[in-house]
Design an enzyme around this catalytic site. Structure first.
Site, PDB file in Angstrom:
ATOM      1  N   LYS A 210      32.403  50.437  51.272  1.00  0.00           N
ATOM      2  CA  LYS A 210      33.574  49.555  51.093  1.00  0.00           C
ATOM      3  C   LYS A 210      34.839  50.367  51.279  1.00  0.00           C
ATOM      4  CE  LYS A 210      35.211  48.549  46.743  1.00  0.00           C
ATOM      5  NZ  LYS A 210      35.222  47.978  45.395  1.00  0.00           N
ATOM      6  N   ARG A 212      38.855  50.468  50.543  1.00  0.00           N
ATOM      7  CA  ARG A 212      39.855  49.819  49.707  1.00  0.00           C
ATOM      8  C   ARG A 212      41.229  50.145  50.260  1.00  0.00           C
ATOM      9  NH1 ARG A 212      41.771  50.705  44.526  1.00  0.00           N
ATOM     10  NH2 ARG A 212      41.013  52.831  44.513  1.00  0.00           N
ATOM     11  N   ASP A 242      35.765  41.428  39.212  1.00  0.00           N
ATOM     12  CA  ASP A 242      37.147  41.006  38.970  1.00  0.00           C
ATOM     13  C   ASP A 242      37.402  39.767  39.833  1.00  0.00           C
ATOM     14  OD1 ASP A 242      39.832  40.843  38.473  1.00  0.00           O
ATOM     15  OD2 ASP A 242      40.317  42.920  38.946  1.00  0.00           O
ATOM     16  N   ALA A 244      35.675  39.206  42.399  1.00  0.00           N
ATOM     17  CA  ALA A 244      34.342  39.041  43.021  1.00  0.00           C
ATOM     18  C   ALA A 244      34.360  39.341  44.514  1.00  0.00           C
ATOM     19  CB  ALA A 244      33.731  37.668  42.741  1.00  0.00           C
ATOM     20  N   GLY A 245      35.477  39.879  45.014  1.00  0.00           N
ATOM     21  CA  GLY A 245      35.563  40.246  46.433  1.00  0.00           C
ATOM     22  C   GLY A 245      34.515  41.291  46.793  1.00  0.00           C
TER      23      GLY A 245
HETATM   24  C1  R5P Z   1      35.673  49.210  41.796  1.00  0.00           C
HETATM   25  O1  R5P Z   1      35.558  50.407  42.128  1.00  0.00           O
HETATM   26  C2  R5P Z   1      34.829  48.570  40.736  1.00  0.00           C
HETATM   27  O2  R5P Z   1      33.667  49.298  40.490  1.00  0.00           O
HETATM   28  C3  R5P Z   1      34.491  47.148  41.117  1.00  0.00           C
HETATM   29  O3  R5P Z   1      33.693  47.158  42.279  1.00  0.00           O
HETATM   30  C4  R5P Z   1      35.740  46.331  41.396  1.00  0.00           C
HETATM   31  O4  R5P Z   1      36.692  46.516  40.400  1.00  0.00           O
HETATM   32  C5  R5P Z   1      35.407  44.865  41.497  1.00  0.00           C
HETATM   33  O5  R5P Z   1      36.589  44.177  41.771  1.00  0.00           O
HETATM   34  P1  R5P Z   1      36.558  42.848  42.614  1.00  0.00           P
HETATM   35  O6  R5P Z   1      35.588  41.928  41.961  1.00  0.00           O
HETATM   36  O7  R5P Z   1      37.994  42.322  42.517  1.00  0.00           O
HETATM   37  O8  R5P Z   1      36.206  43.187  44.018  1.00  0.00           O
END
Ligand code: R5P
Length: 332
Positions: A210, A212, A242, A244-245
């Protein structure tokens, strides 16, 4: 709680804990439902000392005597994060000034834990600031579940014990009898966590890569993956959901790479913004999430979401802290 979730406590001195008048449990407004479940299991009264003044200031008034007692404060610092942090800080201060002997901060979800390093110029290390406040105001120890990065334990000199909700999630996942299972991490930061699940479930492992965008909040993209998921059932394991993306993007990439089914398991469910909609529209069949954060009714009722309680686990941990019993055997 259902019968399956209501596990018996195994702490050797549990009767001592039931009888003890030394142990006092406090909860702020962050997750009173979880704190009440823990108090119920430990056969204790729960003190909920927070009220709010008309101007929005937090007021703390603890009803019972705390002199020479062991005070355990149960408060995830979940949204609204700053309010819940201040409630925690004020409760610790009140307990310290009331001459409690020992103050344990049980913080199932630690807000700001993703701001744990200086990843660009002119930014704070916010998690370190919060941990420093908790130490400075007088906590004797901190307990967290699945902190975003474990080296944060070193932000303070007081003992900070990070525990794993896998103790609660794994039995539920095993009971699903998932065939041809592969565990996947949705990013490189989660590899340690996901490989621990793979080891316990005796499965192969895959990683989603992934990327970011550090300039934009909550923005990432699943770009590539390592591992063979062709025809497999894949369990994505993460610490936080968060928006869920991360998991929904990852699930699409896994499907494109031939995964037959995709499920997800995570400890902390923030479910902000379009999270529920994202999950509904994604190929993810089921999400296992714990109750470290007070989950909204629409989350609890979502057809793809199964909530696994951490209340008996945290009750067991508190019983062991109170009786000086090791917690290491509860670390999976
Ligand atoms: C990021 O490094 C965390 O481990 C989670 O993958 C992240 O915070 C999840 O956020 P979201 O659901 O907004 O993608």
């Amino acid at each position: 709680m259902t019968e399956r979730e209501y596990l018996p406590l195994t702490s050797p001195d549990i009767e001592t804990v039931y009888q003890s008048e030394n142990l006092v449990l406090l909860s702020g407004k962050a997750n009173p439902a979880l704190a009440r479940d823990i108090a119920h299991i430990l056969r204790k009264k729960l003190d909920e000392p927070i009220s709010i003044f008309g101007d929005g200031e937090t007021r703390v008034k603890i009803a019972q005597n705390l002199r020479r007692n062991h005070v355990v404060i149960i408060q995830p610092t979940s949204p609204p994060v700053n309010d819940h942090i201040m409630e925690l800080i004020f409760m610790i201060d009140a307990a310290r000034r009331a001459s409690a002997d020992e103050i344990t901060a049980v913080i199932p979800y630690f807000g700001y834990s993703r701001q744990d390093r200086k990843e660009m110029s002119r930014v704070p290390i916010s998690s370190s600031v919060v941990a420093g406040m908790i130490e400075w105001v007088g906590a004797d120890s901190i307990f967290t579940l699945d902190i975003h990065s474990e080296q944060q334990e070193g932000f303070v000199k007081i003992p900070w014990h990070n525990l794993y909700a896998s103790y609660c999630l794994l039995p539920v996942i095993k009971s699903e009898n998932l065939k041809d299972l592969v565990v996947a991490s949705p990013d490189k930061g989660g590899v340690g966590r996901a490989t621990a699940f793979a080891r316990r479930l005796n499965t192969d492992f895959a990683i989603v890569y992934k990327q970011r965008d550090i300039e934009v909040n909550n923005h990432s993209k699943a770009l590539a993956m390592i591992g063979d998921v062709e025809g497999k059932t894949v369990l994505l394991v993460d610490d936080i959901i968060d928006t869920a993306g991360t998991i929904t993007d990852g699930s699409k990439l896994l499907k494109e790479n031939g995964a037959r089914r995709v499920l997800a398991a995570a400890t902390h469910g923030l479910f902000s913004g379009d999270a529920l909609d994202n999950i509904t529209k994604s190929p993810i069949e089921k999400v296992f999430i714990t109750d470290t954060i007070n989950l909204r009714e629409e989350v609890r009722n979502h057809p793809k979401i199964e909530v696994v309680t951490v209340a008996p686990f945290l009750a067991e941990i508190i019983a062991r802290i109170e009786t000086g019993t090791p917690v290491s055997e509860l670390i999976l």
